[in-house]
Scaffold this motif. Sequence first.
Motif, PDB file in Angstrom:
ATOM      1  N   ASP A   1       0.882  -1.194  -0.012  1.00 17.33           N
ATOM      2  CA  ASP A   1       0.054   0.093   0.084  1.00 17.33           C
ATOM      3  C   ASP A   1       0.736   1.283  -0.066  1.00 17.33           C
ATOM      4  OD1 ASP A   1      -2.446  -1.446   0.192  1.00 17.33           O
ATOM      5  OD2 ASP A   1      -1.966  -1.776   2.310  1.00 17.33           O
ATOM      6  N   VAL A   2       0.039   2.590  -0.130  1.00 16.15           N
ATOM      7  CA  VAL A   2       0.958   3.570  -0.113  1.00 16.15           C
ATOM      8  C   VAL A   2       1.628   3.836   1.143  1.00 16.15           C
ATOM      9  CG1 VAL A   2      -0.227   4.983  -1.940  1.00 16.15           C
ATOM     10  CG2 VAL A   2      -1.106   4.998   0.445  1.00 16.15           C
ATOM     11  N   ASN A   3       1.306   3.246   2.297  1.00 17.38           N
ATOM     12  CA  ASN A   3       1.937   3.413   3.533  1.00 17.38           C
ATOM     13  C   ASN A   3       3.079   2.354   3.701  1.00 17.38           C
ATOM     14  OD1 ASN A   3       0.295   1.184   4.117  1.00 17.38           O
ATOM     15  ND2 ASN A   3      -0.632   2.057   5.587  1.00 17.38           N
ATOM     16  N   GLY A   4       3.206   1.341   2.724  1.00 14.72           N
ATOM     17  CA  GLY A   4       4.125   0.387   2.970  1.00 14.72           C
ATOM     18  C   GLY A   4       3.654  -0.938   3.351  1.00 14.72           C
ATOM     19  N   ASP A   5       2.347  -0.924   3.754  1.00 13.20           N
ATOM     20  CA  ASP A   5       2.118  -2.440   4.372  1.00 13.20           C
ATOM     21  C   ASP A   5       2.034  -3.082   3.108  1.00 13.20           C
ATOM     22  OD1 ASP A   5       1.643  -1.091   6.966  1.00 13.20           O
ATOM     23  OD2 ASP A   5      -0.453  -1.122   6.888  1.00 13.20           O
ATOM     24  N   TYR A   6       2.151  -4.298   3.328  1.00 16.21           N
ATOM     25  CA  TYR A   6       1.923  -5.489   2.379  1.00 16.21           C
ATOM     26  C   TYR A   6       1.852  -6.856   2.979  1.00 16.21           C
ATOM     27  CZ  TYR A   6       6.855  -7.280   3.163  1.00 16.21           C
ATOM     28  OH  TYR A   6       7.853  -7.594   3.979  1.00 16.21           O
ATOM     29  N   PRO A   7       1.248  -7.711   2.555  1.00 18.86           N
ATOM     30  CA  PRO A   7       0.821  -9.240   3.077  1.00 18.86           C
ATOM     31  C   PRO A   7       2.121 -10.153   2.763  1.00 18.86           C
ATOM     32  CG  PRO A   7      -0.099  -9.096   0.676  1.00 18.86           C
ATOM     33  CD  PRO A   7       0.671  -7.725   0.986  1.00 18.86           C
ATOM     34  N   SER A   8       2.643 -10.404   3.877  1.00 18.29           N
ATOM     35  CA  SER A   8       3.908 -11.234   4.208  1.00 18.29           C
ATOM     36  C   SER A   8       3.459 -12.780   3.714  1.00 18.29           C
ATOM     37  CB  SER A   8       4.444 -10.945   5.378  1.00 18.29           C
ATOM     38  OG  SER A   8       5.657 -11.970   5.541  1.00 18.29           O
ATOM     39  N   ALA A   9       4.348 -13.576   3.329  1.00 20.45           N
ATOM     40  CA  ALA A   9       4.303 -14.673   2.856  1.00 20.45           C
ATOM     41  C   ALA A   9       3.544 -15.783   3.934  1.00 20.45           C
ATOM     42  CB  ALA A   9       5.821 -15.435   2.596  1.00 20.45           C
ATOM     43  N   ASP A  10       3.906 -15.202   5.430  1.00 21.43           N
ATOM     44  CA  ASP A  10       3.496 -15.767   6.424  1.00 21.43           C
ATOM     45  C   ASP A  10       1.929 -15.404   6.687  1.00 21.43           C
ATOM     46  OD1 ASP A  10       3.993 -13.542   7.556  1.00 21.43           O
ATOM     47  OD2 ASP A  10       5.189 -14.296   9.234  1.00 21.43           O
ATOM     48  N   PHE A  11       1.123 -14.728   5.907  1.00 21.32           N
ATOM     49  CA  PHE A  11      -0.170 -14.313   6.195  1.00 21.32           C
ATOM     50  C   PHE A  11      -0.200 -13.349   7.285  1.00 21.32           C
ATOM     51  CE2 PHE A  11      -0.231 -18.323   4.112  1.00 21.32           C
ATOM     52  CZ  PHE A  11      -0.860 -18.420   2.964  1.00 21.32           C
ATOM     53  N   THR A  12       0.787 -12.489   7.709  1.00 22.72           N
ATOM     54  CA  THR A  12       0.738 -11.463   8.446  1.00 22.72           C
ATOM     55  C   THR A  12       0.928 -10.242   7.659  1.00 22.72           C
ATOM     56  OG1 THR A  12       3.069 -11.302   8.847  1.00 22.72           O
ATOM     57  CG2 THR A  12       1.985 -12.743  10.251  1.00 22.72           C
ATOM     58  N   VAL A  13       1.047  -9.104   8.061  1.00 22.45           N
ATOM     59  CA  VAL A  13       1.140  -7.751   7.424  1.00 22.45           C
ATOM     60  C   VAL A  13       2.257  -7.262   7.853  1.00 22.45           C
ATOM     61  CG1 VAL A  13       0.200  -5.470   6.875  1.00 22.45           C
ATOM     62  CG2 VAL A  13      -1.498  -7.429   6.900  1.00 22.45           C
ATOM     63  N   LYS A  14       3.246  -6.894   6.876  1.00 18.92           N
ATOM     64  CA  LYS A  14       4.461  -6.192   7.231  1.00 18.92           C
ATOM     65  C   LYS A  14       4.560  -5.091   6.492  1.00 18.92           C
ATOM     66  CE  LYS A  14       7.345 -10.410   8.679  1.00 18.92           C
ATOM     67  NZ  LYS A  14       6.192 -11.241   8.970  1.00 18.92           N
ATOM     68  N   LYS A  15       5.566  -3.883   6.984  1.00 18.64           N
ATOM     69  CA  LYS A  15       5.514  -2.853   6.464  1.00 18.64           C
ATOM     70  C   LYS A  15       7.337  -2.738   5.654  1.00 18.64           C
ATOM     71  CE  LYS A  15       3.624   0.765   8.375  1.00 18.64           C
ATOM     72  NZ  LYS A  15       2.753   1.474   7.757  1.00 18.64           N
ATOM     73  N   ALA A  16       7.046  -2.233   4.589  1.00 20.68           N
ATOM     74  CA  ALA A  16       8.173  -2.063   3.821  1.00 20.68           C
ATOM     75  C   ALA A  16       8.596  -0.524   3.363  1.00 20.68           C
ATOM     76  CB  ALA A  16       7.942  -2.752   2.195  1.00 20.68           C
ATOM     77  N   SER A  17       9.853  -0.132   3.332  1.00 17.82           N
ATOM     78  CA  SER A  17      10.145   1.447   3.260  1.00 17.82           C
ATOM     79  C   SER A  17       9.961   1.577   1.553  1.00 17.82           C
ATOM     80  CB  SER A  17      11.429   1.404   3.560  1.00 17.82           C
ATOM     81  OG  SER A  17      12.389   0.814   2.853  1.00 17.82           O
ATOM     82  N   LYS A  18      10.288   0.479   0.923  1.00 16.83           N
ATOM     83  CA  LYS A  18      10.120   0.644  -0.493  1.00 16.83           C
ATOM     84  C   LYS A  18       9.033  -0.157  -1.137  1.00 16.83           C
ATOM     85  CE  LYS A  18      13.604   2.216  -2.921  1.00 16.83           C
ATOM     86  NZ  LYS A  18      14.662   1.920  -3.859  1.00 16.83           N
ATOM     87  N   PRO A  19       8.551  -0.126  -2.554  1.00 14.92           N
ATOM     88  CA  PRO A  19       7.264  -0.775  -2.995  1.00 14.92           C
ATOM     89  C   PRO A  19       7.533  -2.271  -2.729  1.00 14.92           C
ATOM     90  CG  PRO A  19       7.794   1.025  -4.405  1.00 14.92           C
ATOM     91  CD  PRO A  19       9.020   0.857  -3.279  1.00 14.92           C
ATOM     92  N   TYR A  20       6.762  -3.303  -2.326  1.00 12.95           N
ATOM     93  CA  TYR A  20       6.945  -4.489  -2.461  1.00 12.95           C
ATOM     94  C   TYR A  20       6.024  -5.005  -3.613  1.00 12.95           C
ATOM     95  CZ  TYR A  20       6.651  -9.401  -0.288  1.00 12.95           C
ATOM     96  OH  TYR A  20       6.889 -10.819  -0.102  1.00 12.95           O
ATOM     97  N   TYR A  21       6.958  -6.105  -4.380  1.00 13.32           N
ATOM     98  CA  TYR A  21       6.373  -6.376  -5.417  1.00 13.32           C
ATOM     99  C   TYR A  21       6.085  -7.794  -5.274  1.00 13.32           C
ATOM    100  CZ  TYR A  21       7.583  -2.118  -7.692  1.00 13.32           C
ATOM    101  OH  TYR A  21       7.865  -0.582  -8.041  1.00 13.32           O
ATOM    102  N   SER A  22       4.942  -8.359  -6.335  1.00  9.09           N
ATOM    103  CA  SER A  22       4.712  -9.755  -6.467  1.00  9.09           C
ATOM    104  C   SER A  22       4.453 -10.186  -7.912  1.00  9.09           C
ATOM    105  CB  SER A  22       3.694 -10.147  -5.677  1.00  9.09           C
ATOM    106  OG  SER A  22       3.312 -11.621  -5.748  1.00  9.09           O
ATOM    107  N   THR A  23       3.821 -11.186  -8.292  1.00 10.74           N
ATOM    108  CA  THR A  23       3.582 -11.560  -9.741  1.00 10.74           C
ATOM    109  C   THR A  23       5.087 -12.156 -10.337  1.00 10.74           C
ATOM    110  OG1 THR A  23       1.962 -10.217  -9.872  1.00 10.74           O
ATOM    111  CG2 THR A  23       2.282 -11.585 -11.814  1.00 10.74           C
ATOM    112  N   PHE A  24       5.657 -13.032  -9.951  1.00 12.07           N
ATOM    113  CA  PHE A  24       7.042 -13.559 -10.174  1.00 12.07           C
ATOM    114  C   PHE A  24       6.839 -14.703 -10.931  1.00 12.07           C
ATOM    115  CE2 PHE A  24       8.261 -10.922  -6.754  1.00 12.07           C
ATOM    116  CZ  PHE A  24       9.031  -9.771  -7.442  1.00 12.07           C
TER     117      PHE A  24
END
Lengths: 755, 755
Positions: free
Chosen positions: A337-360
């Motif tokens: 999200d714009v605030n850096g929240d993303y769904p981590s692999a372990d089904f928790t929400v973590k925060k990233a300082s840069k964009p977190y990408y998927s679709t690999f």
Amino acid sequence: MNLNKIILCGAILSSIILGAQTKEKVTSHVNPFIGTGAADGSPLSGNNFPGATVPFGMVQLSPDTRSTPDWSVACGYNYNDTTIAGFSHTHLSGTGVAELFDVMLMPFSGAIVKEAEGENAYQSKFSHKNETAKPGYYSVQLLDYQVKAELTATTRAGFHKYSFPKNKEAHIIIDLDHSMKKSDWNTRIIASQLSFPNNHTVEGYRIITGWAPMRKVYFHAEFSQPIIRNHVKDGGNSYDNARIVNGNAIRAILDFDVSKQQEVFVKVGISATSIENARLNVESEIPAWDFEKKVKEADAVWEKELGKIKIDGTDEQKQIFYTALYHTYIQPNTLSDVNGDYPSADFTVKKASKPYYSTFSLWDTYRAAHPLYTLIQPERSADFVNSMLAYYKVFGYLPIWQLWGQENYCMIGNHAIPVIADAVMKNLPGIDSNLAYEAIKNSAMREHPGSPFGIWEKFGYIPENLKSQSVSLTLEMAYDDWCVAELAKKLVKIEDYNHFTKRSQFYRNLYDKEIGFFRAKDDKGNWIGPFDPLKYGANGGYPFTEGNGWQYFWYVPQDVKGLIGLVGNDQLFTKKLDTFFTLEDKPEEVNDNASGFIGQYAHGNEPSHHIAYLYNYAGQPWKTQKYTADIMKKMYNTTSSGYSGNDDCGELSAWYIFSAMGFYPVNPANRMYVIGSPILKEAIIELQGGKTFKVTAKNVSDQNVYIQSAKLNGKTYTKTFIKQSDLDSGGTLEFVMGSKPNKKWGIRTEDRPAN
Amino acid sequence: MNLNKIILCGAILSSIILGAQTKEKVTSHVNPFIGTGAADGSPLSGNNFPGATVPFGMVQLSPDTRSTPDWSVACGYNYNDTTIAGFSHTHLSGTGVAELFDVMLMPFSGAIVKEAEGENAYQSKFSHKNETAKPGYYSVQLLDYQVKAELTATTRAGFHKYSFPKNKEAHIIIDLDHSMKKSDWNTRIIASQLSFPNNHTVEGYRIITGWAPMRKVYFHAEFSQPIIRNHVKDGGNSYDNARIVNGNAIRAILDFDVSKQQEVFVKVGISATSIENARLNVESEIPAWDFEKKVKEADAVWEKELGKIKIDGTDEQKQIFYTALYHTYIQPNTLSDVNGDYPSADFTVKKASKPYYSTFSLWDTYRAAHPLYTLIQPERSADFVNSMLAYYKVFGYLPIWQLWGQENYCMIGNHAIPVIADAVMKNLPGIDSNLAYEAIKNSAMREHPGSPFGIWEKFGYIPENLKSQSVSLTLEMAYDDWCVAELAKKLVKIEDYNHFTKRSQFYRNLYDKEIGFFRAKDDKGNWIGPFDPLKYGANGGYPFTEGNGWQYFWYVPQDVKGLIGLVGNDQLFTKKLDTFFTLEDKPEEVNDNASGFIGQYAHGNEPSHHIAYLYNYAGQPWKTQKYTADIMKKMYNTTSSGYSGNDDCGELSAWYIFSAMGFYPVNPANRMYVIGSPILKEAIIELQGGKTFKVTAKNVSDQNVYIQSAKLNGKTYTKTFIKQSDLDSGGTLEFVMGSKPNKKWGIRTEDRPAN
């Protein structure tokens, strides 16, 4: 198609001087209808969607021409279809599996027909005559309803403009049940919610499991006009003027009064973490109701990113090239999200300082798409790598096919390894090389589904009776191991270097010199017979993966010299290549995915992609020139059948981009590109730090596909490859082309690509 | 059973003076084997588990006697079974559906038998002779392996002590695949992970969907001895000495060297939000390796909480009573971590300042369990209510059957409404009464699955052809509406009060005076025939829910006077009650759940529970005394068949606790208890603010079940009910009992319970 209109439009809007030879905007060359549907109705042409998106965005707002898409229309849209079911916010570009299709909206006019509330209700006929698509914008006339739908997008939000007829009832459906065919991949909506916090807002979520395990999709939608009334269905339950509905098959019809104002705008924020973040995403990215402004902004960001390569060539070439570049930019997708929240692999929400990408879609994209990103999107490439490393820290090994932050184990190998090794070797900014090495080493050592490293090390190959797809696995694992060794060498991890170098040679253990092919062995070391190099495998139950023995024979990108040695010598090797490109025989059953044939070469699937470049290694570069030019000519065009197979998240596109410029990363992690046949008059690549690298092809034409001579930075150049370091320094590579092969250019041993 | 040992043990440990007449610890009277399995092998006796837990904990660490439990062993354990599959950390007590069973451990000794790696591998025989259970502690000898397993628990962590034989291999299985039978409720593990961050630690999670939609269960396990080696299976994949495994059918065998130290201790923290929080939970609650200390602490917390009611009576009565109280305290369950994180209804993680609870089996527990909590657990009751209100804010309406924070829509009605209305009416501390009212009103107005308020208001009843279970729904919805009206009155919301009062009388619209029963109508207003008051319904497809026309006839707790009026007069009403309690006829098909019969009365299911108390309303309180004493005598005992049906999250237990003390909340939300037959010599209830309320029954005995006279605070008391306000003030209610009815006591109109 309305290509003329698009090009015209592009020409009028053109305002940026791209270079001496091009004055029009590069976005004007993008035709999002390329690859949207084979003329013969077969499922294999790109599987690209025409809807609105921005580069690497979370949202791909695009029409779905089926209410329950399956693999044959994995992107939701088929150019041959005549009806639109609605506009959903997330799509995959060019995959072989249908997924996403989240939060579908569909406007319609007229009375609500109670009986028509099934999944096909309120579809509308449409015509390509009344349909427009360009980067960041899509519009279509819904013929059944006289509604014009226009769409644009930001990274995490969709923006809809629906123009209704004045004197009819106006409705918008919001559908949380729309998904790929539920019987595929055991797809199931576990929970979903739709709520109406006020008369301008709808929000909710769905928790869905399918090809990607357990995706959470939250949204927040704002409507420019008040919702007069809502009618919600959840399977057998109906709710009128609901405030909130929880269920697992939710569809709502919203009523609007358009008698004073025919346009209804809808802003929809999407998030993988929470409704609050979906709201934050749309409020941050689309603060106002200015639709045209967002269309312009989307165009501007495309203009900037597509402009990383400026080319001169024919109009057709520009259209193919920039649409291909556009397709490579559709993914990987922002998941944070714009605030850096993303769904981590372990089904928790973590925060990233840069964009977190998927679709690999790594089995596809490690070959050319990721090398292209490292070249023209170095910072984003670092973010891709860092996203994979963050994922690794939680998951224990790198992604294989990662979607919405989760692994689906599609395809074989661990081809995040070449991507990450390459990124570190190329010194992309902001990657922790120790963590990167730990990740690739562990991904090459820790057993996981599809990666039986125990038997790999025990047998020195994958025995087919222990693990199917064994020949493809053996060849691809050996390549990944070479990449680990390469980074181990850089980081002076000698023991690891030796270990993985040894493993990288395991490919030899499946070479049957009697028949001259790689073939399957069992765990006793016996060849498994009978062997037919023409026979195809799909995704299991056969030693070859989406290919046959002929196509996989060439898969030793880390040691082409070694492969030549196995065959015997350069002559035998090039003769075998000649046979490969001319042997038209097919077995009775050809894998569904196989298409784009030149002899046994099948451009529709990735195992063939590097093969035309192999002639250079054996001293016949003119044949590489011939066949790469041939492939570009035959396998790419500007129609909806513009690709010869699934674009596979931009991989077929990336192949074209490199090949059209005249070079290709046969080994995607060795900082070397093998020279083919440049078909563009000129290509200028914008590099990190303001440098540029220019490739020109004098006298190039449809016939003049053979290199006569070359100069690098003004000096005669006879090598049939070019190094990353040459590109990094900036400069000019000039080719002179002709209609006949110059069989003297690039044939000396020292001119051939090193491994 | 080894009850003598437990009692002896309790007596020795006893250190707290409970009252003049009891010197032993109350925990010594708890027998966790009560209700663990019917002697006849039928599934209906309590469905209670014997394992270790603390009051209202997240963890219930208990043996599972089946590898794939189904509804017939919903708590995991059946006393008639002879093998143990393992010890899992989460269980339901007394439900009709199997769920949870998360993170199962199983120790075994001897060699690993490769072929035995199926779901039944490594089960062990056990004997009740070598089995002990008391509050917070469970132990058993695993006969096949000579391993003694001992278990204790804290709120969010389990503590295992496994004593292995000295000279054999020692192993512990950790099983993330163990669950209820996967074919039930479409149960599916969507994702799971097991990792070994160091040689003392295992952690991971599973994402599972089944009866509860999408539960996330994280854990962090610490072992007192190093893990020498691990062997992990995930379906068809095997991993030896894995560092991390992701899959969806994960089981690991861990090897230990016990040659020097035979005991292996394991501390396992559980969390619904993250591995980090699971670790925090266990580190906070079990910081050291002192198993005995944790056993004592668990005992102490039980002693404190069970001691909220101190009783005198026979040993059998004490055992039944305190075990019942123990069972009522097993749920609702803490779902929040020590740091307040909890999984919100919208699948995000939120933070609570007080514990967040789940497991709300409200159709069962609103009747007696929640009234009991408000009485002796007022602060926790407020937390229960505030948890439901937090849930409401996200979900839009209150829970119906909520598990692990998610709704499963089991059973009918919206019986969070009486619970919350009652809590506010009783002024429980820290509840926002406006939010509470908003929540109950919206839960009674917003249509949702099972709650068709549109047709409710349109027809004034539920037409069976529009919505099945219509008679039960009509009766129960009318009751819930009365509760909304009651709180509306308190909050001076006159319009709402009138509206819901009107709806609370809708029960009348299904009364067929021709036959004297409530029966189903269609949406045209026609009776649906033929009607057989004996015929049972289960959970759909019939107008009655888990009951028949006879049992549901009495369900007007909000207006018993009105019901008497429908029948005609007191005489006809008591005559009908007499028939009810004596009519032994059964139809051919009796609902699976129906059990515990006295005539048509079926104590095994909740719709009957208040009926014996109804005689008081019509002037024959001695019959209430007779039948309530009868039910206690016949339907409760100290064996594994101690209950006459599923305990349903403590509901059957709570019925006993009230009834044994001599009063019962017929209308659970009107601050009034109807007097039955006190069977305990004395009961002292510890109330909020240090006050106590004492009930004594002079001359009480098995025969002396009839009230001869009564005094409240020393004054003659002839009312057959007692008000909450009387309890709140503290005081003493003294009964004098005899073997013959005193047909003059409590029969005057003013002595009868008001509605």
